[in-house]
Design a protein around this motif. Structure first.
Motif, PDB file in Angstrom:
ATOM      1  N   GLN A   4       0.851  -1.185   0.000  1.00  0.00           N
ATOM      2  CA  GLN A   4       0.000   0.000   0.000  1.00  0.00           C
ATOM      3  C   GLN A   4       0.892   1.242   0.000  1.00  0.00           C
ATOM      4  OE1 GLN A   4      -2.487   0.227   3.457  1.00  0.00           O
ATOM      5  NE2 GLN A   4      -3.741   1.851   2.631  1.00  0.00           N
ATOM      6  N   MET A   5       0.594   2.153  -0.897  1.00  0.00           N
ATOM      7  CA  MET A   5       1.367   3.390  -0.988  1.00  0.00           C
ATOM      8  C   MET A   5       1.227   4.191   0.310  1.00  0.00           C
ATOM      9  SD  MET A   5       2.797   3.327  -3.952  1.00  0.00           S
ATOM     10  CE  MET A   5       3.338   5.005  -4.125  1.00  0.00           C
ATOM     11  N   TRP A   6       2.291   4.881   0.672  1.00  0.00           N
ATOM     12  CA  TRP A   6       2.277   5.710   1.871  1.00  0.00           C
ATOM     13  C   TRP A   6       1.650   7.066   1.548  1.00  0.00           C
ATOM     14  CZ3 TRP A   6       4.555   5.242   6.899  1.00  0.00           C
ATOM     15  CH2 TRP A   6       5.029   3.972   7.170  1.00  0.00           C
ATOM     16  N   GLU A   7       0.765   7.507   2.426  1.00  0.00           N
ATOM     17  CA  GLU A   7       0.158   8.837   2.309  1.00  0.00           C
ATOM     18  C   GLU A   7       1.090   9.849   2.987  1.00  0.00           C
ATOM     19  OE1 GLU A   7      -2.688   9.589   0.771  1.00  0.00           O
ATOM     20  OE2 GLU A   7      -3.187   7.500   0.286  1.00  0.00           O
ATOM     21  N   TYR A   9       0.379  12.181   5.102  1.00  0.00           N
ATOM     22  CA  TYR A   9       0.104  12.313   6.537  1.00  0.00           C
ATOM     23  C   TYR A   9       0.766  11.187   7.337  1.00  0.00           C
ATOM     24  CZ  TYR A   9      -3.470   8.608   6.631  1.00  0.00           C
ATOM     25  OH  TYR A   9      -4.119   7.413   6.577  1.00  0.00           O
ATOM     26  N   GLU A  10       0.898  10.000   6.737  1.00  0.00           N
ATOM     27  CA  GLU A  10       1.546   8.886   7.434  1.00  0.00           C
ATOM     28  C   GLU A  10       3.036   9.167   7.609  1.00  0.00           C
ATOM     29  OE1 GLU A  10      -0.617   4.800   6.286  1.00  0.00           O
ATOM     30  OE2 GLU A  10       0.136   5.923   4.553  1.00  0.00           O
ATOM     31  N   MET A  11       3.660   9.676   6.562  1.00  0.00           N
ATOM     32  CA  MET A  11       5.090   9.999   6.654  1.00  0.00           C
ATOM     33  C   MET A  11       5.317  11.149   7.637  1.00  0.00           C
ATOM     34  SD  MET A  11       6.507   9.447   2.790  1.00  0.00           S
ATOM     35  CE  MET A  11       5.105  10.076   1.881  1.00  0.00           C
ATOM     36  N   ASP A  12       4.440  12.146   7.615  1.00  0.00           N
ATOM     37  CA  ASP A  12       4.551  13.262   8.565  1.00  0.00           C
ATOM     38  C   ASP A  12       4.417  12.758  10.002  1.00  0.00           C
ATOM     39  OD1 ASP A  12       4.878  15.046   6.474  1.00  0.00           O
ATOM     40  OD2 ASP A  12       2.786  15.708   6.484  1.00  0.00           O
ATOM     41  N   ALA A  36       7.314  -2.591   7.713  1.00  0.00           N
ATOM     42  CA  ALA A  36       7.016  -1.481   6.804  1.00  0.00           C
ATOM     43  C   ALA A  36       7.418  -0.149   7.436  1.00  0.00           C
ATOM     44  CB  ALA A  36       5.531  -1.475   6.447  1.00  0.00           C
ATOM     45  N   ILE A  37       7.179  -0.023   8.734  1.00  0.00           N
ATOM     46  CA  ILE A  37       7.549   1.214   9.441  1.00  0.00           C
ATOM     47  C   ILE A  37       9.065   1.387   9.427  1.00  0.00           C
ATOM     48  CG2 ILE A  37       7.489   2.440  11.658  1.00  0.00           C
ATOM     49  CD1 ILE A  37       4.696   2.099  10.365  1.00  0.00           C
ATOM     50  N   LYS A  38       9.787   0.311   9.735  1.00  0.00           N
ATOM     51  CA  LYS A  38      11.253   0.391   9.757  1.00  0.00           C
ATOM     52  C   LYS A  38      11.810   0.721   8.373  1.00  0.00           C
ATOM     53  CE  LYS A  38      12.818  -2.370  13.612  1.00  0.00           C
ATOM     54  NZ  LYS A  38      13.662  -3.510  13.987  1.00  0.00           N
ATOM     55  N   ASN A  39      11.251   0.081   7.349  1.00  0.00           N
ATOM     56  CA  ASN A  39      11.740   0.339   5.990  1.00  0.00           C
ATOM     57  C   ASN A  39      11.500   1.782   5.582  1.00  0.00           C
ATOM     58  OD1 ASN A  39      12.709  -2.244   5.643  1.00  0.00           O
ATOM     59  ND2 ASN A  39      10.871  -2.982   4.635  1.00  0.00           N
ATOM     60  N   LYS A  40      10.329   2.317   5.892  1.00  0.00           N
ATOM     61  CA  LYS A  40      10.023   3.701   5.520  1.00  0.00           C
ATOM     62  C   LYS A  40      10.897   4.665   6.313  1.00  0.00           C
ATOM     63  CE  LYS A  40       7.567   5.066   2.900  1.00  0.00           C
ATOM     64  NZ  LYS A  40       7.799   5.508   1.497  1.00  0.00           N
TER      65      LYS A  40
END
Length: 98
Positions: A4-7, A9-12, A36-40
Motif C-alpha cells: 500500500q502506498m504511503w500517504e 500524513y503517514e510519513m509526517d 514497513a515502518i522500519k523500511n520507511k
C-alpha cells in the motif's frame, strides 16, 4: 501481498513521533507492519526509538529462514536485508535454488 502506498500524513506522523513512540505503537496507529515502518523510516533517514536497542533473534524469526526469502524476512521482522543475510550466513541456512 500488495504493498500500500504511503500517504503524506503517514510519513509526517512517522517523522513527528519516531523518537517518542515505540515501533509497536507506531505500527498500531498507522495500521502497518513493523517491518514497513522500519523500511520507511530508513528510506526517510529517520532513527526510530526502538532502533536504538538491539534485540536478539527469536526462535520464531529463525524458523522463517526455511520458508521465506531474505526480503520477506526483513519485512516480517523489521530487520534490514543486510542483517537477515548475515544471520542466514551465520546459521548456514542457504536459499534453495529456484
Amino acid at each position: 501481498m500488495a504493498q500500500q502506498m504511503w500517504e503524506r500524513y503517514e510519513m509526517d506522523f512517522l517523522i513527528e513521533v519516531a523518537s517518542t513512540m515505540t515501533l509497536k505503537e507506531i505500527s498500531e496507529k498507522l495500521e502497518r507492519t513493523e517491518g514497513a515502518i522500519k523500511n520507511k523510516a530508513s528510506y526517510l533517514g529517520i532513527t526510530l526509538l526502538s532502533a536504538k536497542a538491539w534485540s536478539p533473534w527469536t526462535p520464531e524469526q529463525v524458523a522463517l529462514f526455511s520458508t521465506h526469502s531474505d526480503k520477506e524476512i526483513s519485512l516480517i521482522t523489521g530487520r534490514t536485508v543486510k542483517s537477515v543475510c548475515s544471520k542466514r550466513y551465520q546459521l548456514k541456512i542457504y536459499r534453495r535454488a529456484a
